[in-house]
Design an enzyme around this catalytic site. Sequence first.
Site, short mmCIF file in Angstrom:
data_model
loop_
_atom_site.label_atom_id
_atom_site.label_comp_id
_atom_site.label_asym_id
_atom_site.label_seq_id
_atom_site.Cartn_x
_atom_site.Cartn_y
_atom_site.Cartn_z
CD GLU A 184 -2.95 -1.34 2.17
OE1 GLU A 184 -3.04 -0.39 2.96
OE2 GLU A 184 -3.65 -2.37 2.24
CG HIS B 272 -15.16 -7.52 7.51
ND1 HIS B 272 -14.73 -7.03 8.73
CD2 HIS B 272 -14.18 -7.24 6.62
CE1 HIS B 272 -13.54 -6.47 8.58
NE2 HIS B 272 -13.18 -6.58 7.33
CD GLU C 168 -8.47 -6.83 9.89
OE1 GLU C 168 -7.37 -7.41 10.01
OE2 GLU C 168 -8.83 -6.27 8.83
CG HIS D 202 -9.47 -5.83 1.53
ND1 HIS D 202 -9.62 -4.47 1.37
CD2 HIS D 202 -10.32 -6.40 0.64
CE1 HIS D 202 -10.52 -4.23 0.44
NE2 HIS D 202 -10.97 -5.39 -0.02
CD GLU D 203 -5.73 -5.17 5.05
OE1 GLU D 203 -6.15 -4.07 4.68
OE2 GLU D 203 -6.46 -6.08 5.48
CD GLU E 292 -8.32 1.43 1.99
OE1 GLU E 292 -7.48 0.52 2.13
OE2 GLU E 292 -9.13 1.46 1.03
#
Length: 686
Positions: A185, A387, A389, A467-468, A492
């Site tokens: 990123e 989701h 995380e 993501h990531e 974001e």
Amino acid sequence: MGQPLLHHLQKVSALGIIIAALLPSMASAKAVQLHSPDRQIHIQLTDDNNQAHYQVNFDGKTVINPSKLGMVFKQLGRIDQQLQIVDVTTHSNDSTWEQPWGERQFVRDHYNAMTVKLKHNELVFNVEFKAFNDGIGFRYHFPKQAALAQYTTLDIIEELTEFSLPDAHQSQAWWIPGRGWNRYEYLYQHTPVSKVDRAHTPFTAKLSSGVHISIHEAALTDYAAMVLDQRRDGTFRADLTPWSDGIRVKTKPGFTTPWRTIQIADAATGLLNSDLILNLNEPNQLGDVSWVQPGKYIGIWWGMHINENTWGSGPKHGATTSETKRYMDFAAQYDFDGVLVEGWNIGWDGSWFHNGDVFSFTQSYDDFDLLKVTEYGLKQGVRLVGHHETSGSVTNYRNQMQDAYDLYQQHGVTQIKTGYVADGGDIKRVDENGVVHHEWHDGQFMVNEYLYSIQQAAKRGISINTHEPIKDTGLRRTYPNWIAREGARGQEFNAWGTPPNNPSHTAILPYTRMLSGPMDFTPGIFNLAPEGLDAVNRVQTTLTKQLALYVVLYSPIQMAADLPRNYVERLDAFQFIQDVPTDWQQSIAISGEIGEHVVFVRQNRANNDWYLGALTNETPRSVDVKLDFLDSAKKYQAQIYRDGDKAHWLTEPYDYVIETKAVTAIDTITLKMAASGGTAIRFKAL
């Protein structure tokens, strides 16, 4: 052995696939050669001076200077000296395969190939090359053999593969740092090739000859990811991401590496139209994947990034039953497939960013009822997008993964966005003895961990949007439920990135990150500057450039990322987001230069409509586009969303015009784009 090998090479040459011969100036050295089907790309492999070097030419121009091949093993030492070519086998292929979803339905797989057997003392190994019209791939295979019989394991200390680029001081590169704290990123740097340090792939360059190349890898499984480490000017080595104990790859006899890939084109758009990465992956292993559904979603997400809501519990908690239902109502009204809900599960309070062990993936906060929201969504025809995380605590996630996926399956959740927010090198792994280790996102351990989640999800009919992530290497062909990834600076960063994404960012992504596969960039922000036009953190585009992103940045799942109320205020522009599909019959990049602009057209897989997305960097520009991609037997209504005459990302980002005109395939249309502006067009077949 010289005569049998020479006889074999002459036989191969007669096939018209490989040209190979003994080098006349040195009887002990051998060279084998391979051409692409169109004969534009030429590969030569030699064992001159008892070392293996390959070289690549394109249209008579050198794109890769002689570059070393080899390995270093803990058990075997260096395997790059005393090498001899002892055999070569060849084949060619010209076939077409079908994607269940994708940027094009049918993909041509056309190549010539050779497998070269190299001998090092008593050890033999193979290097397999494939030459396509859009580039090359090569990989190593170390078969089981008597010379390795005593080894149950092999530890790779270093891969010696080199990519030596010509004229490093004059050739230009677009790159992000490899193995940095922020994973992938970063804003892209544009420098001479000679100024690159250690870079992630895809690594894209425009050589001084004008040839465009991108170095990457395909089919990355059970191996460490490769970053490029520049040694001497222009000479890059495959720098494998290590385990916490320093070993690069832990394997055993019989292993095969990922493909090392070089996409090659005379124009920047040629890179965008390449299928090389997909073609170097194995076919679908999951069977019927009709349950993998492309589509568009909204989500309880942006509000947290602009501090209107919180992930954690409390008075501003975003992931509540009532808020989810409100989003589902909006999705149903405007024909979106799903609603992403982040922050529904226990663990978001406190220092979750630094302690992923706090997360439960089966327990929700008291103000979120999983059963009620999924039942409500079913009635509305809207699915909940799940989701998870992990905050990089992957052992905690694996210990709960099967129960978590079972829970979602029971409630009809068929897509999950997973997150691995942790600094590079700080993924938490707990071994069988309870000892904590810290690993890289792109080391061998995590390569396997990401794939494990994909395989477990597939057993339950669930698709994963990572993501990531580990970078994309085309595994969506083999595992079509790996439906999207992040893996670059997304939207974001415009909320809090300091600096946010600059105007050239999305004019670079197509030629770099997007060459590897779909990205969940999360476009579609309509309130471009929530804190005012003079705020540091804001979206540095015009509104119509946000629309263009839906066509330019491919993903089979696209998010309308802004808050619903901001779309209601501009329903005329929102219409394009409602109309644009995410699954395509074909896709064509028709104009562009790296970091400057890009024009993509894509045909809806469901009908004969076409969509155009064009965007520019901070420089306003006009681009003439021939419409000869349209069906010559049909008439179309062009529904055009363009920048207004006063539009400018900094001062007038909301100045846009919506207009229609009748067009056919013989017409040309002029796209006028403002500074960091864009154009989005639907060509509706009449």
